[in-house]
Enzyme design. Sequence first.
Site, mmCIF file in Angstrom:
data_model
loop_
_atom_site.group_PDB
_atom_site.id
_atom_site.type_symbol
_atom_site.label_atom_id
_atom_site.label_comp_id
_atom_site.label_asym_id
_atom_site.label_seq_id
_atom_site.Cartn_x
_atom_site.Cartn_y
_atom_site.Cartn_z
ATOM 1 N N ASP A 11 0.872 -1.179 0.000
ATOM 2 C CA ASP A 11 0.000 0.000 0.000
ATOM 3 C C ASP A 11 0.906 1.225 0.000
ATOM 4 O O ASP A 11 1.770 1.369 0.881
ATOM 5 C CB ASP A 11 -0.883 0.024 1.252
ATOM 6 C CG ASP A 11 -1.968 -1.047 1.207
ATOM 7 O OD1 ASP A 11 -2.393 -1.404 0.097
ATOM 8 O OD2 ASP A 11 -2.385 -1.511 2.275
ATOM 9 N N ASP A 130 -13.479 -4.512 -1.678
ATOM 10 C CA ASP A 130 -13.376 -4.461 -0.215
ATOM 11 C C ASP A 130 -14.745 -4.818 0.332
ATOM 12 O O ASP A 130 -15.756 -4.211 -0.057
ATOM 13 C CB ASP A 130 -12.982 -3.054 0.255
ATOM 14 C CG ASP A 130 -11.607 -2.640 -0.266
ATOM 15 O OD1 ASP A 130 -10.745 -3.534 -0.406
ATOM 16 O OD2 ASP A 130 -11.393 -1.449 -0.527
#
Length: 252
Positions: A11, A130
């Site tokens: 990330d 997600d």
Amino acid sequence: MLTKRIIPCLDIKDGRTVKGVNFENIRDAGDPVELGALYAREGADELVFLDITATNEKRKTLSELVNRIAHHINIPFTVGGGISSVDDVRVLLQNGADKISVNTSAFRRPGLVSELAKEFGSQCVVAAIDTRMEEDGQWYVYLNGGRVRTEILCANWAREAVDRGAGEILLTSMNNDGTKKGFALDITRQLAESLPVPVIASGGGGIPDHFVEVLQGGKADAALAASIFHFKEVSIPELKGYLQGRGIAVRL
């Protein structure tokens, strides 16, 4: 027998690798180019880079970072974060990315998936989802880095994304993310058994047994993890050796 893939995820925030828990409490985890090169040397099958602060001004920064990464690794890598057009994808692929990941932008405008698959091929398009299990026991799609809940079930959106041309699903369980208590086996298995494309499980990998569980019981084609690799809790060669010992086919 198809080999299962182990995929470190980086990330990226402001050019650095970061990691949080349940999408919060983010801390620094190192330089993405150095980490990517290390994981490639250690035997990672692929890499995923997600720019979690992606905005228009940062597109150029991301493409430059992708270019630097491409010169340091020899394995496929996927880039995501703020991608919302064919042009965005073209720039990233020209700079060395192999696949791109779309999340919120694709959900808000599903035609984007069709456009990207038509232009670059399904093998290039990863639909990242997600999802969080709510009190009713159902898994719902969340957007904007997990901040916005929708009323759409994860399985329904995954099916639509694949029907529109996504060649892979990257499934992150928000309930499990960063907890290191294991992957979400039920929703992973549900998608893996019902969809004709590979499913990458993400969120919750803490020890090698968790990877055994999700690759066998969860039927995932690949398992993605971040902090256990970044903070040297488990190395990729160690993990792959363990998986092979448990009868899971991996590329050593």
